[in-house]
Motif scaffolding. Structure first.
Motif, PDB file in Angstrom:
ATOM      1  N   ILE B 223       0.861  -1.189   0.024  1.00  0.00           N
ATOM      2  CA  ILE B 223      -0.070   0.084   0.011  1.00  0.00           C
ATOM      3  C   ILE B 223       0.931   1.302   0.036  1.00  0.00           C
ATOM      4  CG2 ILE B 223      -1.916   1.224   1.247  1.00  0.00           C
ATOM      5  CD1 ILE B 223      -2.799  -1.599   1.897  1.00  0.00           C
ATOM      6  N   LEU B 226       1.800   2.027  -3.527  1.00  0.00           N
ATOM      7  CA  LEU B 226       0.811   2.456  -4.363  1.00  0.00           C
ATOM      8  C   LEU B 226       0.591   4.176  -4.114  1.00  0.00           C
ATOM      9  CD1 LEU B 226      -1.749  -0.228  -4.111  1.00  0.00           C
ATOM     10  CD2 LEU B 226      -0.894   0.739  -6.322  1.00  0.00           C
ATOM     11  N   LYS B 227       0.706   4.245  -2.648  1.00  0.00           N
ATOM     12  CA  LYS B 227       0.891   5.741  -2.174  1.00  0.00           C
ATOM     13  C   LYS B 227       1.577   6.570  -2.662  1.00  0.00           C
ATOM     14  CE  LYS B 227       1.209   8.509   1.633  1.00  0.00           C
ATOM     15  NZ  LYS B 227       2.498   8.870   2.410  1.00  0.00           N
ATOM     16  N   LEU B 229       3.331   6.291  -5.196  1.00  0.00           N
ATOM     17  CA  LEU B 229       3.048   6.412  -6.834  1.00  0.00           C
ATOM     18  C   LEU B 229       2.025   7.540  -6.918  1.00  0.00           C
ATOM     19  CD1 LEU B 229       4.094   4.794  -9.307  1.00  0.00           C
ATOM     20  CD2 LEU B 229       1.647   3.889  -9.126  1.00  0.00           C
TER      21      LEU B 229
END
Lengths: 123, 233, 84
Positions: B223, B226-227, B229
């Motif tokens: 996670i 993803l964050k 990014l």
């Protein structure tokens, strides 16, 4: 009527959700929707496996009271399908996140989420 | 149109197979085969009150090792795909103003959520729960931190150090099982203790603590990749 | 008997939610209802005497999966915004 128990009902609903997931995988055009249908397929399959392991009028396989600790085998439901479904849910999360990251990568390449725009392997 | 009707035919065929499976299903009355063995001798052989934990960690421990490996591979493939430049994310993380109520309540809730996760995986052999659930709860606490307190950073070095340590110790405990007890991942390398107490069931609490740490750090890593990014542009 | 009625209600809710997840145009609503299917399924697991599976499905299948979907969707939307 007395033949129908909670396990048959769960089995039927599990089959229906599995079919809905398969329909979504095959018919949707948006990649995010296809990944969503994969998670529905997963859920339906897990419900089926747990429902097969259920036995009527028996309790969960957790021996927290003294009466459950003697003659255990006739008092609990099947622990094996539950352990397998535990594994399956965790792997489902891994597969889903991997699919989503692939979708993100595809979107960055072609700027489109629609499966009809990906014709590289079509001839 | 042709495509849709083909899909419909395929689904109907599949439904016919499923229907015949459903109609031929007869609920069984008793445990059979290997499940019966687990239920009858699980208490003496493993000593865990939660029989599902006994099956996951000891009887089918090798499967669980494979599962943890799959999760690790997923996390590393995601990290490989989402290559982020860690050096420059200090300056371009726009510190947005989040609501005061969310930030304050998150500061109270996050330690409690981590505590609940630790409770769930330490008591995995007694109550419902275990390493995977506890790890997921810890990861949700970190997700709350990412959403409510975006200025807090989490160090990827600490995450990967905890993850490698717990993965390595899990395999080492398995190998110790070969040397000291009956086989790979046997839990009787420690004494079984009194049935129903926290320090019982041999190595199961130890293995579940390691699995909990590993799963928690892996999911947090996915996670946070993803964050980061998201902050990139 | 009461459990059978509860199970039927839960199953109908799950079917409606999964149809919304597959067919609704609004993708945020679709993701939320797919999370809802998992959440209702965890109650069904509880009725089927599987508390371990219920805990796992509620925390992993319903919580973290939805969050990862939203992160990826947000990223794609932001990308689209920059393009336009």
């Amino acid at each position: 009527m007395e033949k129908i128990g909670i396990e048959q009902i769960s089995l039927a609903f599990g089959f229906i959700i599995l079919m809905l997931g398969l329909w979504g995988i095959l018919s949707r055009k948006n990649i995010i929707k296809i990944v969503l249908s994969f998670t529905l397929f997963d859920t339906g399959l897990n419900i089926i496996i747990v429902a097969i392991g259920y036995l009527k009028n028996k309790t969960a396989p957790i021996l927290d009271s003294a009466e459950l600790q003697t003659d255990t085998a006739s008092k609990i439901v099947d622990p094996l399908p539950q352990a397998l479904v535990l594994t399956s849910i965790v792997i489902g999360l891994g597969v889903t996140s991997l699919l989503l990251v692939y979708a993100l990568k595809l979107y960055k390449e072609k700027k489109s989420l629609f499966i009809n725009d990906y014709k590289d392997l079509k001839w | 149109m042709l495509k849709n009707s083909l899909i419909l035919i395929l689904i109907l065929g599949f439904a016919a197979i499923m229907l015949s499976l459903f109609l031929s299903y007869t609920p069984s009355e008793d445990l059979k085969g290997v499940s019966k063995h687990y239920a009858e001798y699980g208490k003496e052989e493993v000593g865990a009150a939660n029989l599902v934990s006994a099956v996951v960690v000891t009887y089918r421990g090798f499967d669980t090792l494979g599962e943890v490996t799959i999760l690790f591979l997923t996390a590393s493939v995601i990290g490989f795909f989402l290559k982020v430049n860690h050096s420059k994310d200090d300056e371009n993380t726009a510190v947005k103003k989040y609501s005061e109520i969310l930030g304050t309540s998150a500061k109270i809730l996050i330690p409690l959520m981590v505590l609940l996760g630790v409770y769930v995986f330490i008591n995995g052999h007694l109550t419902p729960g275990g390493g995977f659930q506890g790890g997921a709860i810890i990861a949700s606490a970190f997700v709350l931190m990412f959403i409510a307190l975006p200025q807090r950073k989490i160090s990827h070095k600490v995450l990967s150090a905890v993850e490698s340590f717990s993965g390595l110790s899990y395999v080492l405990i398995g190998v110790l099982g070969i040397i000291l007890a009956a086989g790979f991942l046997d839990n009787q390398i420690l004494s079984l203790g009194t049935f129903g107490s926290v320090l019982s069931a041999g190595a199961i609490p130890l293995i579940y603590i390691l699995i909990g740490l590993k799963v928690g750090t892996e999911l947090t890593g996915i996670i946070s990749n993803l964050k980061e990014l998201q902050n990139e542009q | 008997m009461i459990y059978i009625i509860i199970a039927i209600v839960l199953g109908i809710v799950m079917i409606v939610m999964s149809i919304i997840a597959i067919h609704h145009k609004n993708i945020t609503l679709a993701i939320l209802s797919a999370g809802g299917v998992s959440l209702v399924a965890s109650i069904l697991y509880l009725l089927l005497a599987a508390p371990d599976v219920a805990l796992t499905e509620a925390s992993i299948g319903s919580g973290l999966t939805t969050i990862i979907f939203f992160y990826v969707l947000n990223k794609i939307k932001k990308h689209k915004h920059v393009e336009e």
